[in-house]
Design an enzyme around this catalytic site. Sequence first.
Site, short mmCIF file in Angstrom:
data_model
loop_
_atom_site.label_atom_id
_atom_site.label_comp_id
_atom_site.label_asym_id
_atom_site.label_seq_id
_atom_site.Cartn_x
_atom_site.Cartn_y
_atom_site.Cartn_z
CG ASP A 67 -0.31 -0.50 2.49
OD1 ASP A 67 0.93 -0.50 2.57
OD2 ASP A 67 -1.04 -0.89 3.42
CG ASP A 136 -9.04 -1.23 11.54
OD1 ASP A 136 -8.02 -1.91 11.26
OD2 ASP A 136 -9.42 -0.27 10.84
CG HIS A 138 -5.89 -2.05 8.70
ND1 HIS A 138 -6.06 -0.81 9.29
CD2 HIS A 138 -4.55 -2.27 8.76
CE1 HIS A 138 -4.89 -0.34 9.67
NE2 HIS A 138 -3.96 -1.21 9.36
CD GLU A 143 -8.79 0.94 7.52
OE1 GLU A 143 -8.94 0.07 8.39
OE2 GLU A 143 -8.05 1.93 7.70
C1 F6R Z 1 1.40 -1.33 6.14
C2 F6R Z 1 0.17 -2.07 6.25
C3 F6R Z 1 -0.66 -2.02 7.49
C4 F6R Z 1 0.14 -2.30 8.76
C5 F6R Z 1 -0.77 -2.23 9.98
C6 F6R Z 1 -0.01 -2.47 11.27
O1 F6R Z 1 1.99 -1.55 4.87
O2 F6R Z 1 -0.19 -2.69 5.33
O3 F6R Z 1 -1.69 -2.96 7.36
O4 F6R Z 1 0.71 -3.57 8.66
O5 F6R Z 1 -1.38 -0.97 10.04
O6 F6R Z 1 0.88 -1.42 11.46
P1 F6R Z 1 1.99 -1.46 12.59
O7 F6R Z 1 2.93 -2.56 12.22
O8 F6R Z 1 2.66 -0.12 12.53
O9 F6R Z 1 1.27 -1.74 13.88
#
Ligand code: F6R
Length: 236
Positions: A67, A136, A138, A143
């Site tokens: 992403d 959440d 994701h 989402e």
């Molecule tokens: C980032 C991504 C997100 C993160 C998720 C957890 O490329 O795809 O899904 O993996 O938001 O983020 P952290 O590791 O910062 O808790």
Amino acid sequence: MNYIEVETYEELSRKAAAIIAAQVISKPESVLGLATGSSPLGTYACLVKAYENKDLDFSKVTSVNLDEYVGLTGENDQSYRYFMNTNLFSKINIRKECTFVPNGCADDVKKECREYDERIESLGGIDIQLLGIGLDGHIGFNEPDEVFTKETHLVDLDPSTIEANARFFPSADDVPKQAVTMGMGGIMNAKKVLLIANGKNKEEIIKKAFFGTITPKIPASILQLHPDVTVIYSKN
Ligand code: F6R
């Protein structure tokens, strides 16, 4: 599903890096699906160390990231392209032209999304997809929703995601409100999936996503249907 609980973030990172290293050693031309955020930082540091020790060669590897924020160029130090360049790509011998991150500044976002999926397909799909998980549920920036979206697409970030990611920005107002994310098709078509999570605050969502009902309201729960998933979780 292979569910592994470990004691520390360091152990999680070493194990995740070992799984990715095994993939690259057994198939040097692997397509690695990569993630950003705080979870994979330790894993990337271990992969860099293995490269420096000459245990790993990334010269034939291709990478596709999950992403990118809309509106941030690769030069912006909050962009995911910048994150990948800084934390991994500039420290290993991967060919820069073989690293792909969605373009969050594309004039035609729909076209960018379509071409991103076509690229993944033309590469023969992803060999191993590394994932973190949001509070959440994701994965990528898929989402919670009424449906699982298959294709790479534009998303409005959930207020809880904006709040969680505000730690990387001067304030929550500075967090981009939209992102381009690989869809569930790209993730579920990966031959292997490796999801890593750490921290007491992720305990609840890990339980819901991997031991609860499969529902688009908890996007990561779809991974229960994937034939080759490893989840590594550390409370600390
Ligand atoms: C980032 C991504 C997100 C993160 C998720 C957890 O490329 O795809 O899904 O993996 O938001 O983020 P952290 O590791 O910062 O808790």
